[in-house]
Enzyme design. Structure first.
Site, PDB file in Angstrom:
ATOM      1  N   SER A 194      -4.812 -48.570  52.978  1.00 53.31           N
ATOM      2  CA  SER A 194      -4.420 -47.163  53.145  1.00 53.31           C
ATOM      3  C   SER A 194      -5.547 -46.283  52.633  1.00 53.31           C
ATOM      4  O   SER A 194      -6.350 -46.713  51.787  1.00 53.31           O
ATOM      5  CB  SER A 194      -3.164 -46.869  52.329  1.00 53.31           C
ATOM      6  OG  SER A 194      -2.891 -45.471  52.319  1.00 53.31           O
ATOM      7  N   TYR A 251       1.579 -45.839  44.211  1.00 54.42           N
ATOM      8  CA  TYR A 251       1.122 -46.366  45.512  1.00 54.42           C
ATOM      9  C   TYR A 251      -0.391 -46.552  45.495  1.00 54.42           C
ATOM     10  O   TYR A 251      -0.912 -47.554  45.992  1.00 54.42           O
ATOM     11  CB  TYR A 251       1.562 -45.405  46.614  1.00 54.42           C
ATOM     12  CG  TYR A 251       1.279 -45.870  48.031  1.00 54.42           C
ATOM     13  CD1 TYR A 251       1.713 -47.117  48.490  1.00 54.42           C
ATOM     14  CD2 TYR A 251       0.603 -45.047  48.932  1.00 54.42           C
ATOM     15  CE1 TYR A 251       1.463 -47.527  49.804  1.00 54.42           C
ATOM     16  CE2 TYR A 251       0.362 -45.445  50.233  1.00 54.42           C
ATOM     17  CZ  TYR A 251       0.797 -46.685  50.667  1.00 54.42           C
ATOM     18  OH  TYR A 251       0.548 -47.084  51.964  1.00 54.42           O
TER      19      TYR A 251
END
Ligand code: NAP
Length: 238
Positions: free
Chosen positions: A125, A138
């Site tokens: 990501s 995250y």
């Protein structure tokens, strides 16, 4: 083999790889959703929880050989500041995004090597590159997945296995719905006035890296929508 293929990027990747002629095996926890993806493309659907070592080993034992592993299962929970960190959410993010990659890769590595032309793709990501406020849990997980991917590339040097990390920016999937616990208003705000990537856009990247000549290793692809310039800088129309 595509992990987390009952929705979003994993489902699109399974469809695209089947279209490219791959014999596809998909795994996820929601079997009804998984079968709805697998059946129309002639893929095998198997139960998989990447947070459970036994489940991962059973999933991987089902295939006699494997050329391509797409480590896609994962996601985010919450956007709380560190001061209010929810340990359960952080634990799940690390378990799914980091240990999930480790468990699946470890269980399939001998088959990937034995194939003579193996390939491991990890869906990372932009959160693995740029920390942002409210993203620490995250970020930490995707930074971790990135470290594992980089080390794998070094440890597998000399073996017939490629290692690729694909780092998407904003993709319109169920990702935000999961992150915000089903809160539709928060999800709508994420994509308001901008055009995100689609799951098919990332599936296109997976298919591209996987179909380069086998001596070509695409190390990392960072893919953002035109409307996004960084993890937090997004162009929105009124
Ligand atoms: P999604 O639509 O929510 O799909 C997530 C998939 O992962 C689902 O199929 C889910 O299936 C599966 N999954 C979750 N936990 C699992 C577990 N423990 N075991 C097996 N499968 C599991 O989200 P997505 O956007 O496609 O996300 C795919 C990957 O892309 C994730 O790693 C995410 O972090 C990454 N990513 C997404 C974006 C974005 O903006 N969408 C951006 C960058 C990176 P079940 O619930 O059925 O198990």
């Amino acid at each position: 083999m595509v992990t987390g293929a009952s929705a979003g990027i994993g489902a699109a990747t399974a469809r695209r790889l089947a279209g490219e002629g791959f014999s596809v095996v998909v795994g996820a926890r929601r079997l009804d959703r998984l079968r709805a993806v697998a059946d129309p493309i002639g893929a095998r659907a198997l139960p998989l929880d990447v947070c459970d070592t036994e489940s991962v080993e059973a999933f991987c034992a089902e295939v006699p050989e494997c050329h391509l592993l797409v480590n896609n299962a994962g996601g985010a929970l919450g956007r709380d500041p560190v001061a209010e960190a929810d340990e359960e959410q952080w634990r799940w993010m690390y378990d799914a995004n980091v240990l999930g990659v480790v468990r699946t890769t470890r269980a399939l590595l001998s088959k990937l090597v034995a194939s003579g032309d193996g390939h491991i793709v990890v869906i990372g990501s932009i959160a693995a590159l740029e920390p942002y406020e409210g993203g620490a849990g995250y970020n930490a997980a995707k930074f971790g997945a990135r470290a594992v991917t980089t080390v794998l590339r070094q440890e597998l040097l000399g073996q017939p296995v490629r290692v690729t990390e694909i780092d998407p920016g904003m993709v319109d999937t169920e990702f935000s719905l999961v992150r915000f616990g089903g809160d539709e208003d928060q999800v709508a705000a994420v994509y308001a006035g901008m055009q995100p990537l689609t799951a098919d856009d990332i599936a296109d990247c997976v298919a591209w890296v996987a179909t380069r000549p086998s001596h070509v290793n695409i190390d990392r692809l960072v893919v953002l929508p035109r409307d996004q310039a960084s993890a937090t800088k997004v162009h929105r129309r009124r």
